[in-house]
Write a protein that holds these residues in place. Structure first.
Motif, mmCIF file in Angstrom:
data_model
loop_
_atom_site.group_PDB
_atom_site.id
_atom_site.type_symbol
_atom_site.label_atom_id
_atom_site.label_comp_id
_atom_site.label_asym_id
_atom_site.label_seq_id
_atom_site.Cartn_x
_atom_site.Cartn_y
_atom_site.Cartn_z
ATOM 1 N N ALA A 105 -16.951 -12.669 6.603
ATOM 2 C CA ALA A 105 -18.084 -13.375 6.003
ATOM 3 C C ALA A 105 -18.810 -14.229 7.033
ATOM 4 O O ALA A 105 -20.034 -14.303 7.033
ATOM 5 C CB ALA A 105 -17.615 -14.242 4.835
ATOM 6 N N VAL A 106 -18.075 -14.853 7.938
ATOM 7 C CA VAL A 106 -18.688 -15.716 8.947
ATOM 8 C C VAL A 106 -19.293 -14.903 10.086
ATOM 9 O O VAL A 106 -20.410 -15.155 10.521
ATOM 10 C CB VAL A 106 -17.654 -16.729 9.493
ATOM 11 C CG1 VAL A 106 -18.181 -17.462 10.708
ATOM 12 C CG2 VAL A 106 -17.264 -17.715 8.400
ATOM 13 N N HIS A 108 -19.849 -11.442 10.240
ATOM 14 C CA HIS A 108 -20.685 -10.305 9.842
ATOM 15 C C HIS A 108 -21.216 -10.513 8.421
ATOM 16 O O HIS A 108 -20.880 -9.758 7.510
ATOM 17 C CB HIS A 108 -19.883 -9.006 9.910
ATOM 18 C CG HIS A 108 -19.194 -8.785 11.220
ATOM 19 N ND1 HIS A 108 -19.879 -8.495 12.375
ATOM 20 C CD2 HIS A 108 -17.883 -8.814 11.555
ATOM 21 C CE1 HIS A 108 -19.015 -8.353 13.363
ATOM 22 N NE2 HIS A 108 -17.800 -8.556 12.896
ATOM 23 N N PRO A 109 -22.060 -11.535 8.209
ATOM 24 C CA PRO A 109 -22.516 -11.818 6.842
ATOM 25 C C PRO A 109 -23.345 -10.690 6.227
ATOM 26 O O PRO A 109 -23.294 -10.492 5.022
ATOM 27 C CB PRO A 109 -23.338 -13.099 6.988
ATOM 28 C CG PRO A 109 -23.726 -13.147 8.420
ATOM 29 C CD PRO A 109 -22.624 -12.463 9.184
ATOM 30 N N PHE A 112 -20.754 -8.354 4.929
ATOM 31 C CA PHE A 112 -19.979 -8.950 3.844
ATOM 32 C C PHE A 112 -20.788 -9.113 2.562
ATOM 33 O O PHE A 112 -20.294 -8.853 1.472
ATOM 34 C CB PHE A 112 -19.420 -10.307 4.285
ATOM 35 C CG PHE A 112 -18.480 -10.920 3.291
ATOM 36 C CD1 PHE A 112 -17.166 -10.511 3.215
ATOM 37 C CD2 PHE A 112 -18.905 -11.915 2.432
ATOM 38 C CE1 PHE A 112 -16.286 -11.075 2.293
ATOM 39 C CE2 PHE A 112 -18.039 -12.486 1.517
ATOM 40 C CZ PHE A 112 -16.732 -12.063 1.459
ATOM 41 N N PHE A 113 -22.039 -9.566 2.685
ATOM 42 C CA PHE A 113 -22.875 -9.791 1.509
ATOM 43 C C PHE A 113 -23.836 -8.641 1.247
ATOM 44 O O PHE A 113 -24.132 -8.321 0.102
ATOM 45 C CB PHE A 113 -23.682 -11.094 1.652
ATOM 46 C CG PHE A 113 -22.839 -12.326 1.655
ATOM 47 C CD1 PHE A 113 -22.317 -12.831 0.482
ATOM 48 C CD2 PHE A 113 -22.571 -12.994 2.841
ATOM 49 C CE1 PHE A 113 -21.526 -13.973 0.483
ATOM 50 C CE2 PHE A 113 -21.791 -14.142 2.857
ATOM 51 C CZ PHE A 113 -21.270 -14.627 1.679
ATOM 52 N N SER A 159 -27.108 -11.355 -3.399
ATOM 53 C CA SER A 159 -26.120 -11.051 -2.368
ATOM 54 C C SER A 159 -26.791 -10.474 -1.120
ATOM 55 O O SER A 159 -26.477 -10.866 0.004
ATOM 56 C CB SER A 159 -25.082 -10.064 -2.914
ATOM 57 O OG SER A 159 -24.083 -9.825 -1.969
ATOM 58 N N GLY A 163 -26.928 -12.273 2.588
ATOM 59 C CA GLY A 163 -26.490 -11.609 3.820
ATOM 60 C C GLY A 163 -27.558 -11.658 4.890
ATOM 61 O O GLY A 163 -27.273 -11.941 6.062
ATOM 62 N N LEU A 166 -27.979 -15.448 6.056
ATOM 63 C CA LEU A 166 -26.833 -15.898 6.850
ATOM 64 C C LEU A 166 -26.727 -15.149 8.168
ATOM 65 O O LEU A 166 -26.171 -15.658 9.130
ATOM 66 C CB LEU A 166 -25.545 -15.751 6.041
ATOM 67 C CG LEU A 166 -25.435 -16.699 4.850
ATOM 68 C CD1 LEU A 166 -24.219 -16.350 4.002
ATOM 69 C CD2 LEU A 166 -25.362 -18.147 5.322
ATOM 70 N N ASN A 167 -27.261 -13.948 8.235
ATOM 71 C CA ASN A 167 -27.258 -13.191 9.484
ATOM 72 C C ASN A 167 -28.313 -13.726 10.457
ATOM 73 O O ASN A 167 -28.086 -13.770 11.655
ATOM 74 C CB ASN A 167 -27.512 -11.711 9.191
ATOM 75 C CG ASN A 167 -27.300 -10.849 10.398
ATOM 76 O OD1 ASN A 167 -26.233 -10.863 11.000
ATOM 77 N ND2 ASN A 167 -28.320 -10.092 10.772
#
Length: 190
Positions: A105-106, A108-109, A112-113, A159, A163, A166-167
């Motif tokens: 998650a941290v 590869h957001p 992950f999302f 979601s 992603g 956050l990326n």
């Protein structure tokens, strides 16, 4: 020492953890949970490990890949007929899964999302098509199915956007900070 057969439940759990670790490291290994490791001085100095528990094996592989370290595997002998484990396989497995998911998650957001978001959007589209086809056939509008469509599409969109954001955010924050530290302008237009 001899090698004993791996119990089936452990083999299944190991394969799942290997797969999850491979996703986190973006690199495959055949036994990510083997605690027997040999590291070069460079690797020891390069790795920044936070884990203190059983998930350190996965974290080590993910961190090694992120630092472009070479990882090779050598066959070893293992015995499962001796009682030497300090933690049960179920609590060990869930602990590793939890930690690896956090690392993914941290680091590869988007993966992950974004991937689950895409899956939910596709489910929502499929559900929406089915709902509309049912309505066209019967002239009865299934409200429950329509609500399910909306939930899938909304969850997928949120979601997916999470992603993407956050990326991009770490890169958007680090670039201006690096510009300021090097005497550069920092933000465009300043």
């Amino acid at each position: 020492g001899s090698t004993s057969r791996i119990p089936k439940y452990r083999r299944g759990g190991q394969r799942f953890l290997d797969l999850l670790t491979a996703v986190g490291a973006m690199s495959a290994v055949t036994d990510s949970q083997c605690g027997y490791r040999a590291l070069s001085r460079n690797a020891i100095e390069s790795l920044d490990l936070e884990e203190r528990g059983f998930s350190v094996e996965s974290e080590m592989l993910i961190e090694a890949k992120a630092r472009n370290l070479i990882v090779t595997e050598q066959p070893i002998r293992v015995r499962y007929d001796l009682d030497g484990s300090t933690k049960g396989p179920i609590s060990h497995g869930f602990g590793v899964v939890d930690r690896v998911l956090r690392i993914i998650a941290v680091r590869h957001p988007l993966l992950f999302f974004g991937v689950p978001g895409l899956v939910f959007i596709l489910l929502g589209l499929f559900q929406g098509i089915e709902t509309m086809e049912y309505y066209n056939r019967t002239t009865y509008f299934p409200i429950g199915d329509a609500l399910l469509t909306i939930i899938f599409l909304m969850f997928g969109a949120v979601s997916g956007f999470a992603g993407i954001i956050l990326n991009v955010m770490p890169k958007a924050v680090v670039r201006p900070l690096n510009g300021r530290q090097s005497g550069g302008r920092g933000f465009p237009g300043k």
